[in-house]
Design an enzyme around this catalytic site. Structure first.
Site, PDB file in Angstrom:
ATOM      1  N   ARG A  22      -9.796 -37.481 -45.610  1.00  0.00           N
ATOM      2  CA  ARG A  22      -9.515 -38.833 -45.123  1.00  0.00           C
ATOM      3  C   ARG A  22      -9.991 -39.854 -46.140  1.00  0.00           C
ATOM      4  NH1 ARG A  22     -14.685 -40.327 -44.225  1.00  0.00           N
ATOM      5  NH2 ARG A  22     -16.130 -38.794 -43.338  1.00  0.00           N
ATOM      6  N   LEU A  25     -31.376 -26.839 -52.325  1.00  0.00           N
ATOM      7  CA  LEU A  25     -31.748 -27.449 -53.599  1.00  0.00           C
ATOM      8  C   LEU A  25     -32.883 -28.449 -53.380  1.00  0.00           C
ATOM      9  CD1 LEU A  25     -28.154 -28.002 -55.024  1.00  0.00           C
ATOM     10  CD2 LEU A  25     -29.677 -26.048 -55.356  1.00  0.00           C
ATOM     11  N   LYS A  80     -28.399 -21.767 -50.377  1.00  0.00           N
ATOM     12  CA  LYS A  80     -29.580 -22.116 -51.148  1.00  0.00           C
ATOM     13  C   LYS A  80     -29.903 -23.589 -50.927  1.00  0.00           C
ATOM     14  CE  LYS A  80     -32.788 -21.782 -54.378  1.00  0.00           C
ATOM     15  NZ  LYS A  80     -34.030 -21.024 -54.115  1.00  0.00           N
ATOM     16  N   ASN A 136     -13.801 -33.989 -47.432  1.00  0.00           N
ATOM     17  CA  ASN A 136     -13.379 -34.889 -46.365  1.00  0.00           C
ATOM     18  C   ASN A 136     -11.906 -35.219 -46.553  1.00  0.00           C
ATOM     19  OD1 ASN A 136     -15.852 -35.226 -44.913  1.00  0.00           O
ATOM     20  ND2 ASN A 136     -16.597 -36.440 -46.624  1.00  0.00           N
ATOM     21  N   LYS A 172     -25.151 -42.012 -45.309  1.00  0.00           N
ATOM     22  CA  LYS A 172     -25.138 -42.794 -46.540  1.00  0.00           C
ATOM     23  C   LYS A 172     -25.483 -44.258 -46.268  1.00  0.00           C
ATOM     24  CE  LYS A 172     -21.472 -39.733 -48.138  1.00  0.00           C
ATOM     25  NZ  LYS A 172     -20.022 -39.585 -48.337  1.00  0.00           N
ATOM     26  N   HIS A 212     -26.274 -36.518 -54.424  1.00  0.00           N
ATOM     27  CA  HIS A 212     -25.028 -36.332 -53.677  1.00  0.00           C
ATOM     28  C   HIS A 212     -23.920 -37.023 -54.475  1.00  0.00           C
ATOM     29  CE1 HIS A 212     -22.901 -36.143 -49.565  1.00  0.00           C
ATOM     30  NE2 HIS A 212     -22.017 -36.563 -50.458  1.00  0.00           N
ATOM     31  N   GLY A 252     -23.040 -35.028 -40.422  1.00  0.00           N
ATOM     32  CA  GLY A 252     -24.028 -36.037 -40.061  1.00  0.00           C
ATOM     33  C   GLY A 252     -25.436 -35.510 -39.907  1.00  0.00           C
ATOM     34  N   LYS A 283     -16.573 -25.457 -42.189  1.00  0.00           N
ATOM     35  CA  LYS A 283     -17.372 -25.413 -43.408  1.00  0.00           C
ATOM     36  C   LYS A 283     -17.317 -24.046 -44.102  1.00  0.00           C
ATOM     37  CE  LYS A 283     -19.099 -29.627 -43.208  1.00  0.00           C
ATOM     38  NZ  LYS A 283     -19.171 -30.002 -41.830  1.00  0.00           N
ATOM     39  N   ARG A 339     -23.980 -50.746 -47.121  1.00  0.00           N
ATOM     40  CA  ARG A 339     -23.484 -50.758 -45.746  1.00  0.00           C
ATOM     41  C   ARG A 339     -24.401 -51.629 -44.892  1.00  0.00           C
ATOM     42  NH1 ARG A 339     -21.334 -44.679 -44.222  1.00  0.00           N
ATOM     43  NH2 ARG A 339     -20.608 -44.072 -46.300  1.00  0.00           N
TER      44      ARG A 339
END
Length: 447
Positions: free
Chosen positions: A291, A203, A201, A289, A237, A208, A164, A116, A337
Site C-alpha cells: 500500500r 539484531l 535472529k 507493505n 514510526k 529500520h 505494530g 509474514k 508525525r
C-alpha cells in the site's frame, strides 16, 4: 483513466488522495462515519456518503457499505489509502467481482505479503536478503529451542499475521524461549485471530530502512530510493528521513536494484514498500507493505514524483510514467508525525482544536485534514497531520525543520510538537546517529 474514484479512508490521507484525483480531472466520492461528517475531505469532495456510526467496524471497515456506496455513486475505482482496508485481500477480491478497480495490488499479492512467514519465503525466492530464522511457523517448545540455538541468541518470536509490535517477544536465553513463545502466540491469537509465530535472529542495534517500489503488473518495476524510519516508539514510526543518514550511494543503489528486480519478477502492480533491518552494512527483510505508506511524502520530496498520481495511473492500465533511469534524487527530506497525544506519555488527546496555524515557506509541506474549530474524535488514529521539510542537504533540512516546528501552532489539545522540538536539537539526531531503540532510551532517560 477512471471517471470517478471512491476514497475509502479518512483524515489527511483521504484529503491527500482527493487532491491528486482532482489534479487528474477525476471526480471524487468520499465515505465517512457520522463522527466525520464535518471533516475537511467530506467538505471538499464532489460527493460524500455516510456509511455508518463512529466505530471503524461499522463504517470504515464495513465492506458491504463501501461497495454499496460505489454502486450508488457510480464510482469505478476505490483508493483505500493506508490502514483500514488497504491491505485486505478480501476487499480487493470483492471489488474485482463487482467490476470496480482496487487501486493497489492483486488480492493474491496482498495475501502473500500479509502472511509474514509466506512473505519471508517469497522474499528469499526473489533474491531479497532475509534475517536468519525458522522456515515456517513454530509451535513446539523443543523445536523453538533448537532453532534458537542454531541461530544464536538473542532471538525474536513474531506473529505471522502481526504488525505494530503486537505478538513480538525477545528471548535472550533458552529459558526465555518458552515464555516468549507462549506469550507471543497468546497475543497473536487475541490481536489477529491467528496464533502462528516464527523465530528470527534479534539484531542488537539495527536501523529500520525501507525501499519505495512501484510495479506495473506486467514485469516492470522501479525503486524510488529508501527512507530511514528508525526513530520509533513501541514499533510505531515517529520521524522519517529520505535519504537515510546511515547509507552510502553504493548501498542505496544495491538494495534499490534488488527490490526493483524483485517486484518486477513478482509481477507486482502499484505502490509498495519493502522494509528491512540494517546493521553492519547488511540488509535483512522484515516485511512488504502492499500500500501507500504514511511517509510516502518524503519520497515525493526528493524525487518530485507524485506517488498517488502514479498509483492511479498504474491501476487504470496506463503503466509507469517513469523508467528507473528517469528517477532523479534531489536533496534531503524529513517527516514528523504530529499526533494529538501527550508528548511524554503518548496518551491520546481528543478534543476541539481552538487554534491551528501551519508553517510555510520554501521546502515546507503540511498534510493535514484538521482546522481551527475541528473536533478530533476519540475513535480513530491520533494523527493530526504530517510536517514534511525538504532541503538541498540534511543540514539545511534540519535548520528548516527547526524553524517550521517553531511556527507550528495547535491549541486546544495536547500534541507531540514538543517532542520534535526536543529531537531537532539533539546532537545524536543532528549527527544521524540513532537506531530503532534510540528514541525509547532517550525518552526513558529524560523522564
Amino acid at each position: 483513466m477512471f471517471q470517478k474514484i471512491l476514497i475509502a479512508n479518512r483524515g489527511e490521507i483521504a484529503l491527500r488522495i482527493l487532491r491528486a484525483a482532482k489534479e487528474l480531472g477525476i471526480k471524487t466520492v468520499v465515505v465517512h462515519s457520522t463522527a466525520d461528517a464535518n471533516a475537511m475531505h467530506v467538505r471538499l469532495a464532489d460527493e460524500s456518503v455516510c456509511i455508518g456510526p463512529p466505530p471503524s467496524r461499522d463504517s470504515y471497515l464495513n465492506i458491504h457499505q463501501i461497495v454499496a456506496a460505489c454502486e450508488i455513486t457510480g464510482a469505478d475505482a476505490v483508493h483505500p489509502g493506508y490502514g483500514f482496508l488497504a491491505e485486505n485481500a478480501k476487499f480487493a477480491d470483492i471489488l474485482a467481482a463487482h467490476n470496480i478497480t482496487f487501486i493497489g495490488p492483486s488480492g493474491d499479492h496482498i495475501r502473500i505479503m500479509g502472511d509474514k512467514i509466506e512473505a519471508k519465503r517469497t522474499a528469499k525466492r526473489l533474491g531479497i536478503p532475509v534475517v536468519p530464522g525458522s522456515d515456517g511457523a513454530v509451535t513446539d517448545e523443543k523445536e523453538a529451542k533448537r532453532i534458537a540455538a542454531e541461530i544464536g541468541y538473542p532471538v525474536i518470536i513474531k506473529a505471522s499475521a502481526g504488525g505494530g509490535g503486537r505478538g513480538m517477544k525477545v528471548a535472550r536465553n533458552e529459558e526465555d524461549v518458552v515464555t516468549a513463545l507462549q506469550t507471543a502466540r497468546s497475543e497473536a491469537g487475541a490481536a489477529f485471530g491467528d496464533d502462528a509465530v516464527y523465530i528470527e535472529k534479534y539484531l542488537q542495534k539495527p536501523r529500520h530502512i525501507e525501499v519505495q517500489i512501484f510495479g506495473d503488473g506486467a514485469g516492470k518495476g522501479i525503486h524510488l530510493g529508501e527512507r530511514d524510519c528508525s526513530l520509533q516508539r513501541r514499533h510505531q514510526k515517529v520521524w522519517e528521513e529520505a535519504f537515510s543518514p546511515a547509507l552510502n550511494e553504493e548501498e542505496r543503489n544495491r538494495i534499490g536494484e534488488i527490490c526493483a528486480k524483485a517486484v518486477a519478477d513478482l509481477g507486482y502492480s502499484g505502490a509498495g514498500t519493502i522494509e528491512f533491518l540494517y546493521e553492519d552494512g547488511e540488509f535483512y527483510f522484515i516485511e512488504m507493505n502492499t500500500r501507500l505508506q504514511v511517509e510516502h511524502t518524503i519520497t515525493e520530496a526528493i524525487t518530485g514524483i507524485d506517488l498517488v498520481h502514479e498509483q492511479i495511473r498504474v491501476a487504470s492500465g496506463g503503466g509507469l510514467s517513469v523508467r528507473q533511469e528517469d528517477v532523479r534524487f534531489q536533496g534531503h527530506a524529513i517527516e514528523c508525525r504530529i499526533n494529538a497525544e501527550d508528548p511524554r506519555t503518548f496518551v491520546p488527546s481528543p478534543g476541539t482544536i481552538t487554534h491551528f496555524h501551519t508553517p510555510g515557506g520554501l521546502g515546507i509541506r503540511v498534510d493535514s485534514g484538521v482546522y481551527s474549530g475541528y473536533k478530533i474524535p476519540p475513535y480513530y488514529d491520533s494523527l493530526i497531520g504530517k510536517l514534511i521539510v525538504h532541503g538541498r542537504n540534511r543540514v539545511e533540512c534540519m535548520m528548516r525543520l527547526r524553524r517550521a516546528l517553531d511556527e507550528f501552532v495547535v491549541d486546544g489539545v495536547n500534541t507531540t510538537l514538543p517532542l520534535f522540538r526536543d529531537l531537532v536539537g539533539n546532537i545524536d539526531i543532528a549527527n544521524g546517529d540513532y537506531d530503532i531503540h534510540w528514541l525509547e532510551k532517550h525518552l526513558a532517560a529524560t523522564e
